[in-house]
Design a protein around this motif. Sequence first.
Motif, PDB file in Angstrom:
ATOM      1  N   SER A  20      45.267  78.950  22.698  1.00 13.96           N
ATOM      2  CA  SER A  20      44.624  79.437  21.482  1.00 13.96           C
ATOM      3  C   SER A  20      44.062  78.279  20.665  1.00 13.96           C
ATOM      4  O   SER A  20      43.002  78.413  20.044  1.00 13.96           O
ATOM      5  CB  SER A  20      45.600  80.268  20.655  1.00 13.96           C
ATOM      6  OG  SER A  20      46.695  79.490  20.257  1.00 13.96           O
ATOM      7  N   ILE A  21      44.732  77.144  20.669  1.00 14.08           N
ATOM      8  CA  ILE A  21      44.197  75.954  19.978  1.00 14.08           C
ATOM      9  C   ILE A  21      42.897  75.515  20.628  1.00 14.08           C
ATOM     10  O   ILE A  21      41.907  75.240  19.938  1.00 14.08           O
ATOM     11  CB  ILE A  21      45.237  74.807  19.983  1.00 14.08           C
ATOM     12  CG1 ILE A  21      46.437  75.160  19.118  1.00 14.08           C
ATOM     13  CG2 ILE A  21      44.607  73.499  19.498  1.00 14.08           C
ATOM     14  CD1 ILE A  21      47.592  74.194  19.250  1.00 14.08           C
ATOM     15  N   ILE A  22      42.871  75.449  21.943  1.00  7.19           N
ATOM     16  CA  ILE A  22      41.650  75.059  22.648  1.00  7.19           C
ATOM     17  C   ILE A  22      40.554  76.089  22.415  1.00  7.19           C
ATOM     18  O   ILE A  22      39.392  75.738  22.215  1.00  7.19           O
ATOM     19  CB  ILE A  22      41.937  74.888  24.159  1.00  7.19           C
ATOM     20  CG1 ILE A  22      42.899  73.730  24.401  1.00  7.19           C
ATOM     21  CG2 ILE A  22      40.639  74.654  24.923  1.00  7.19           C
ATOM     22  CD1 ILE A  22      43.397  73.632  25.825  1.00  7.19           C
ATOM     23  N   PHE A  23      40.910  77.373  22.402  1.00  5.11           N
ATOM     24  CA  PHE A  23      39.928  78.434  22.196  1.00  5.11           C
ATOM     25  C   PHE A  23      39.257  78.312  20.828  1.00  5.11           C
ATOM     26  O   PHE A  23      38.046  78.467  20.697  1.00  5.11           O
ATOM     27  CB  PHE A  23      40.602  79.801  22.334  1.00  5.11           C
ATOM     28  CG  PHE A  23      39.690  80.961  22.094  1.00  5.11           C
ATOM     29  CD1 PHE A  23      38.796  81.350  23.070  1.00  5.11           C
ATOM     30  CD2 PHE A  23      39.722  81.651  20.898  1.00  5.11           C
ATOM     31  CE1 PHE A  23      37.947  82.422  22.866  1.00  5.11           C
ATOM     32  CE2 PHE A  23      38.887  82.718  20.682  1.00  5.11           C
ATOM     33  CZ  PHE A  23      37.995  83.107  21.672  1.00  5.11           C
ATOM     34  N   PHE A  24      40.037  78.041  19.790  1.00  5.34           N
ATOM     35  CA  PHE A  24      39.469  77.963  18.448  1.00  5.34           C
ATOM     36  C   PHE A  24      38.738  76.656  18.165  1.00  5.34           C
ATOM     37  O   PHE A  24      37.908  76.596  17.267  1.00  5.34           O
ATOM     38  CB  PHE A  24      40.539  78.216  17.394  1.00  5.34           C
ATOM     39  CG  PHE A  24      40.979  79.653  17.351  1.00  5.34           C
ATOM     40  CD1 PHE A  24      40.072  80.664  17.119  1.00  5.34           C
ATOM     41  CD2 PHE A  24      42.304  79.992  17.567  1.00  5.34           C
ATOM     42  CE1 PHE A  24      40.467  81.991  17.096  1.00  5.34           C
ATOM     43  CE2 PHE A  24      42.709  81.307  17.545  1.00  5.34           C
ATOM     44  CZ  PHE A  24      41.791  82.314  17.308  1.00  5.34           C
ATOM     45  N   THR A  25      39.037  75.597  18.916  1.00  2.61           N
ATOM     46  CA  THR A  25      38.288  74.359  18.732  1.00  2.61           C
ATOM     47  C   THR A  25      37.014  74.323  19.554  1.00  2.61           C
ATOM     48  O   THR A  25      36.114  73.554  19.264  1.00  2.61           O
ATOM     49  CB  THR A  25      39.139  73.123  19.099  1.00  2.61           C
ATOM     50  OG1 THR A  25      39.560  73.233  20.451  1.00  2.61           O
ATOM     51  CG2 THR A  25      40.317  72.979  18.184  1.00  2.61           C
ATOM     52  N   ASN A  26      36.929  75.181  20.570  1.00  2.00           N
ATOM     53  CA  ASN A  26      35.767  75.223  21.448  1.00  2.00           C
ATOM     54  C   ASN A  26      34.888  76.399  21.048  1.00  2.00           C
ATOM     55  O   ASN A  26      35.361  77.491  20.808  1.00  2.00           O
ATOM     56  CB  ASN A  26      36.232  75.384  22.901  1.00  2.00           C
ATOM     57  CG  ASN A  26      35.108  75.226  23.873  1.00  2.00           C
ATOM     58  OD1 ASN A  26      34.020  74.792  23.522  1.00  2.00           O
ATOM     59  ND2 ASN A  26      35.362  75.598  25.103  1.00  2.00           N
ATOM     60  N   LYS A  27      33.576  76.183  20.971  1.00  5.66           N
ATOM     61  CA  LYS A  27      32.669  77.252  20.566  1.00  5.66           C
ATOM     62  C   LYS A  27      31.768  77.740  21.697  1.00  5.66           C
ATOM     63  O   LYS A  27      30.948  78.611  21.495  1.00  5.66           O
ATOM     64  CB  LYS A  27      31.807  76.792  19.396  1.00  5.66           C
ATOM     65  CG  LYS A  27      32.622  76.517  18.156  1.00  5.66           C
ATOM     66  CD  LYS A  27      31.771  76.104  17.000  1.00  5.66           C
ATOM     67  CE  LYS A  27      32.624  75.831  15.794  1.00  5.66           C
ATOM     68  NZ  LYS A  27      31.855  75.412  14.649  1.00  5.66           N
ATOM     69  N   LYS A  28      31.936  77.199  22.884  1.00  3.12           N
ATOM     70  CA  LYS A  28      31.090  77.592  24.012  1.00  3.12           C
ATOM     71  C   LYS A  28      31.726  78.765  24.745  1.00  3.12           C
ATOM     72  O   LYS A  28      32.884  78.713  25.148  1.00  3.12           O
ATOM     73  CB  LYS A  28      30.895  76.414  24.957  1.00  3.12           C
ATOM     74  CG  LYS A  28      30.186  75.257  24.284  1.00  3.12           C
ATOM     75  CD  LYS A  28      30.027  74.092  25.212  1.00  3.12           C
ATOM     76  CE  LYS A  28      29.338  72.956  24.478  1.00  3.12           C
ATOM     77  NZ  LYS A  28      29.315  71.747  25.250  1.00  3.12           N
ATOM     78  N   THR A  29      30.967  79.828  24.950  1.00  2.00           N
ATOM     79  CA  THR A  29      31.531  81.040  25.541  1.00  2.00           C
ATOM     80  C   THR A  29      31.813  80.900  27.030  1.00  2.00           C
ATOM     81  O   THR A  29      32.753  81.500  27.539  1.00  2.00           O
ATOM     82  CB  THR A  29      30.587  82.234  25.312  1.00  2.00           C
ATOM     83  OG1 THR A  29      29.308  81.917  25.863  1.00  2.00           O
ATOM     84  CG2 THR A  29      30.460  82.551  23.850  1.00  2.00           C
ATOM     85  N   LYS A  30      31.012  80.119  27.750  1.00  2.00           N
ATOM     86  CA  LYS A  30      31.271  79.948  29.183  1.00  2.00           C
ATOM     87  C   LYS A  30      32.589  79.225  29.411  1.00  2.00           C
ATOM     88  O   LYS A  30      33.323  79.538  30.341  1.00  2.00           O
ATOM     89  CB  LYS A  30      30.125  79.196  29.847  1.00  2.00           C
ATOM     90  CG  LYS A  30      28.867  80.013  29.959  1.00  2.00           C
ATOM     91  CD  LYS A  30      27.794  79.275  30.697  1.00  2.00           C
ATOM     92  CE  LYS A  30      26.543  80.130  30.804  1.00  2.00           C
ATOM     93  NZ  LYS A  30      25.464  79.463  31.504  1.00  2.00           N
ATOM     94  N   LEU A  86      41.906  67.146  22.485  1.00  5.40           N
ATOM     95  CA  LEU A  86      40.644  67.734  22.046  1.00  5.40           C
ATOM     96  C   LEU A  86      40.548  67.826  20.527  1.00  5.40           C
ATOM     97  O   LEU A  86      39.480  67.575  19.947  1.00  5.40           O
ATOM     98  CB  LEU A  86      40.459  69.120  22.667  1.00  5.40           C
ATOM     99  CG  LEU A  86      40.191  69.150  24.164  1.00  5.40           C
ATOM    100  CD1 LEU A  86      40.147  70.581  24.663  1.00  5.40           C
ATOM    101  CD2 LEU A  86      38.889  68.435  24.486  1.00  5.40           C
ATOM    102  N   VAL A  87      41.651  68.168  19.861  1.00  4.99           N
ATOM    103  CA  VAL A  87      41.646  68.247  18.399  1.00  4.99           C
ATOM    104  C   VAL A  87      41.441  66.866  17.786  1.00  4.99           C
ATOM    105  O   VAL A  87      40.673  66.709  16.836  1.00  4.99           O
ATOM    106  CB  VAL A  87      42.940  68.915  17.891  1.00  4.99           C
ATOM    107  CG1 VAL A  87      43.098  68.743  16.395  1.00  4.99           C
ATOM    108  CG2 VAL A  87      42.967  70.377  18.270  1.00  4.99           C
TER     109      VAL A  87
END
Length: 99
Positions: A20-30, A86-87
Motif C-alpha cells: 500500500s505504501i508503494i501503491f500510494f507513492t506510485n502514480k503510474k497505473t501500469k 522509494l519513499v
Amino acid sequence: MNKLLTLTIASEIFLLLPFSIIFFTNKKTKKNILLLLFLIIGGGPLLYLAIDDLNNHYIDANIGLGLAFMFTWVYALIALIIAIILVVRKKRKNNSSKE
C-alpha cells in the motif's frame, strides 16, 4: 478465534502494508497492475495453505504451512525495504527540486 487464523490475518496485513505504501507513492497505473500481481504472488500460498489446514485437520506437522509463513514474511520484509527506499528517493527528489 483460532490462533492460525489470527496469525494468517496478521501476516497478510504485514504483507499489505508495504504494497500500500508503494501503491500510494506510485502514480503510474501500469506499475500498479504489476504491483497487484506481486501482492497476489506473495499472499496466495499462505492463504491457500492456511485454508487447507483449517479444513483438513492433519495429525502431523504441516511443514508446507510453516514454509508459506516464512515465504510471506520474507517477501513482506523485502517489499518493506523497497517501499522505504522509494519513499526516501521521492522525498529527496522533491527536496532537490524545491531548491
